[in-house]
Motif scaffolding. Structure first.
Motif, mmCIF file in Angstrom:
data_model
loop_
_atom_site.group_PDB
_atom_site.id
_atom_site.type_symbol
_atom_site.label_atom_id
_atom_site.label_comp_id
_atom_site.label_asym_id
_atom_site.label_seq_id
_atom_site.Cartn_x
_atom_site.Cartn_y
_atom_site.Cartn_z
ATOM 1 N N PHE A 36 0.713 -15.481 3.807
ATOM 2 C CA PHE A 36 -0.637 -15.052 3.453
ATOM 3 C C PHE A 36 -1.663 -15.653 4.414
ATOM 4 N N ASP A 37 -1.522 -16.937 4.714
ATOM 5 C CA ASP A 37 -2.469 -17.592 5.612
ATOM 6 C C ASP A 37 -2.394 -17.020 7.026
ATOM 7 N N SER A 38 -1.208 -16.618 7.441
ATOM 8 C CA SER A 38 -1.023 -16.086 8.793
ATOM 9 C C SER A 38 -1.460 -14.630 8.907
ATOM 10 N N CYS A 39 -1.235 -13.862 7.840
ATOM 11 C CA CYS A 39 -1.401 -12.406 7.932
ATOM 12 C C CYS A 39 -2.544 -11.848 7.108
ATOM 13 N N TYR A 40 -2.858 -12.497 5.986
ATOM 14 C CA TYR A 40 -3.859 -11.991 5.044
ATOM 15 C C TYR A 40 -3.507 -10.545 4.669
ATOM 16 N N ASP A 41 -4.322 -9.551 5.036
ATOM 17 C CA ASP A 41 -4.021 -8.168 4.650
ATOM 18 C C ASP A 41 -3.477 -7.342 5.814
ATOM 19 N N ASP A 42 -2.962 -8.011 6.842
ATOM 20 C CA ASP A 42 -2.335 -7.321 7.967
ATOM 21 C C ASP A 42 -0.891 -7.001 7.580
ATOM 22 N N ASP A 43 -0.640 -5.738 7.243
ATOM 23 C CA ASP A 43 0.665 -5.360 6.700
ATOM 24 C C ASP A 43 1.786 -5.483 7.725
ATOM 25 N N GLU A 44 1.523 -5.148 8.964
ATOM 26 C CA GLU A 44 2.560 -5.238 9.994
ATOM 27 C C GLU A 44 2.995 -6.686 10.191
ATOM 28 N N CYS A 45 2.017 -7.579 10.247
ATOM 29 C CA CYS A 45 2.310 -9.009 10.363
ATOM 30 C C CYS A 45 3.122 -9.495 9.161
ATOM 31 N N ALA A 76 -6.886 -12.458 -4.164
ATOM 32 C CA ALA A 76 -7.649 -12.368 -2.918
ATOM 33 C C ALA A 76 -8.842 -11.430 -3.077
ATOM 34 N N ASP A 77 -9.645 -11.342 -2.029
ATOM 35 C CA ASP A 77 -10.851 -10.524 -2.105
ATOM 36 C C ASP A 77 -10.695 -9.225 -1.319
ATOM 37 N N PHE A 78 -9.517 -8.586 -1.476
ATOM 38 C CA PHE A 78 -9.333 -7.268 -0.865
ATOM 39 C C PHE A 78 -8.534 -6.372 -1.802
ATOM 40 N N TYR A 79 -8.596 -5.093 -1.529
ATOM 41 C CA TYR A 79 -7.922 -4.064 -2.309
ATOM 42 C C TYR A 79 -6.427 -4.128 -1.994
ATOM 43 N N CYS A 80 -5.635 -4.614 -2.943
ATOM 44 C CA CYS A 80 -4.257 -4.999 -2.620
ATOM 45 C C CYS A 80 -3.219 -3.901 -2.817
ATOM 46 N N HIS A 81 -3.600 -2.754 -3.338
ATOM 47 C CA HIS A 81 -2.610 -1.715 -3.626
ATOM 48 C C HIS A 81 -1.834 -1.277 -2.375
ATOM 49 N N PRO A 82 -2.506 -0.980 -1.258
ATOM 50 C CA PRO A 82 -1.732 -0.559 -0.073
ATOM 51 C C PRO A 82 -0.779 -1.643 0.423
ATOM 52 N N SER A 83 -1.209 -2.903 0.374
ATOM 53 C CA SER A 83 -0.337 -3.990 0.823
ATOM 54 C C SER A 83 0.895 -4.098 -0.059
ATOM 55 N N ALA A 84 0.709 -3.913 -1.373
ATOM 56 C CA ALA A 84 1.847 -3.954 -2.288
ATOM 57 C C ALA A 84 2.790 -2.779 -2.041
ATOM 58 N N HIS A 85 2.243 -1.634 -1.629
ATOM 59 C CA HIS A 85 3.079 -0.504 -1.234
ATOM 60 C C HIS A 85 4.056 -0.929 -0.140
ATOM 61 N N HIS A 86 3.534 -1.605 0.874
ATOM 62 C CA HIS A 86 4.378 -2.024 1.997
ATOM 63 C C HIS A 86 5.419 -3.047 1.548
#
Length: 351
Positions: A36-45, A76-86
């Motif tokens: 999480f600290d390295s990537c946050y909401d960067d799905d590829e990372c 966190a303070d972002f919309y997490c649905h797409p990240s959970a998809h990945h």
């Protein structure tokens, strides 16, 4: 003492104070925290780091990391649905397409994003890797497996995920994908499948300017869905088309509403207002006052739809606390509508 913390304690034993020096090893940073600290909401990372983790660690460690990572997304303070998809897509490959095993991590967090991701590529993989013709792919079997493992509420989310998968396998041809959704057993399942289908269509436009759209017709493909059999499909289409309107309105609320008001069949106008509100609430995320202002700026005729769209996004994508806070700031009938919809969403959760 290297890499240790010292805690000094004075303990009274039979009236005599005794000095204890206790060596406490620091808690190591979890894999989830590190990702999480390295990537946050960067799905590829995130997926790259999860792949590396999976090569050298046990299944238990990987599952625990995924579970903790979703918790971090929720807070966190972002919309997490797409990240959970990945995460769901990664999980499906990691467990070698074993849906029963993958279902152990599936629940309502991030609006059931893991479940949707699990199903997103299932039939594509069956078609491409196993060589099963598209028309012969069984779209119901996967969700029956999930239902056996987690129950009917999970099955509904599973069917929604299948809608995502269907439009992808039909290369974003909404007509063909809709016909396959109609194979499900009842109205609720067909509705959930259609919702996933149109959400994926809009997502493809948002990310790649693809999907099934027509630059010369703002209301396509929704205005091509005819007949009573597909009337609910048209409703869901306009629900997600609202985001298409927002993109073309540069996210100006009143301009997007004007596109809604121009829908040829007026019975679909209210659902479009609801869709605009739902999408903008995700952008506002947990700033409830902005969402209140949005609904207050909505024509009175459609304020109830704004409230419903907003509370659906807050409940599913933000937090229970922010959802309740939003409802409590409303008055009269709007507050009653808000609370009723919020509680119905709570009741429909699984896991």
């Amino acid at each position: 003492m290297k890499n240790e913390f010292l805690t000094i304690m004075l303990v009274a034993v039979s009236g005599i104070f005794t000095l204890f020096v206790i060596s406490i090893q620091p808690t190591p940073v979890s894999y989830a925290d590190s990702i999480f600290d390295s990537c946050y909401d960067d799905d590829e990372c995130t997926i790259d780091m999860l792949y590396e983790l999976s090569r050298n660690n046990s299944t238990q460690t990987v599952f625990l990391t995924l579970d903790e990572l979703i918790d971090l997304y929720v807070d966190a303070d972002f919309y997490c649905h797409p990240s959970a998809h990945h995460i769901g897509e990664f999980l499906y490959g990691y467990v070698n397409r074993d849906l029963s095993k993958a279902s152990e991590l599936s629940d309502h967090r991030c609006a059931a994003g893991i479940m949707h991701g699990l199903l997103e590529n299932t039939i594509q993989i069956e078609n491409m890797l196993d060589g099963t013709p598209i028309e012969s792919v069984d779209i119901k079997k996967s969700c029956e497996i999930v239902s056996d493992a987690l129950g009917d509420n999970a099955k509904s989310e599973c069917v929604h995920g299948m809608g995502h998968s269907l439009i992808k396998i039909y290369n974003y041809n909404t007509t063909q994908a809709l016909e396959r959704c109609n194979e499900f057993d009842n109205w609720n399942e067909i509705y959930m499948c259609n919702g996933g289908l149109f959400m994926q269509n809009m997502g493809e436009y948002a990310e790649n300017r693809g999907g099934d759209f027509d630059k010369s017709d703002m209301y396509y493909p929704c205005n091509q869905i005819n007949g009573t059999k597909n009337s609910e499909a048209a409703t869901l289409c306009y629900r997600y088309q609202a985001n298409y309107f927002l993109v073309h309105a540069n996210y100006d609320l009143q301009t997007a509403y004007s596109f809604c008001s121009g829908i040829p069949d007026p019975k679909y106008i209210p659902i479009c207002y609801k869709g605009v509100a739902a999408h903008l609430t995700k952008d506002n995320f947990d700033v409830v006052d902005k969402t209140i202002l949005m609904c207050n700026s909505t024509p009175p005729k459609y304020q109830e739809q704004c409230v419903i769209g907003a509370i659906e996004s807050l409940t599913r994508f933000v937090s229970d606390e922010k959802a309740d806070q939003f409802c409590q700031k409303l008055d009269g009938d709007l507050q009653k509508t808000c609370l009723a919809r919020m509680n119905s969403l709570f009741d429909s959760r699984f896991g």
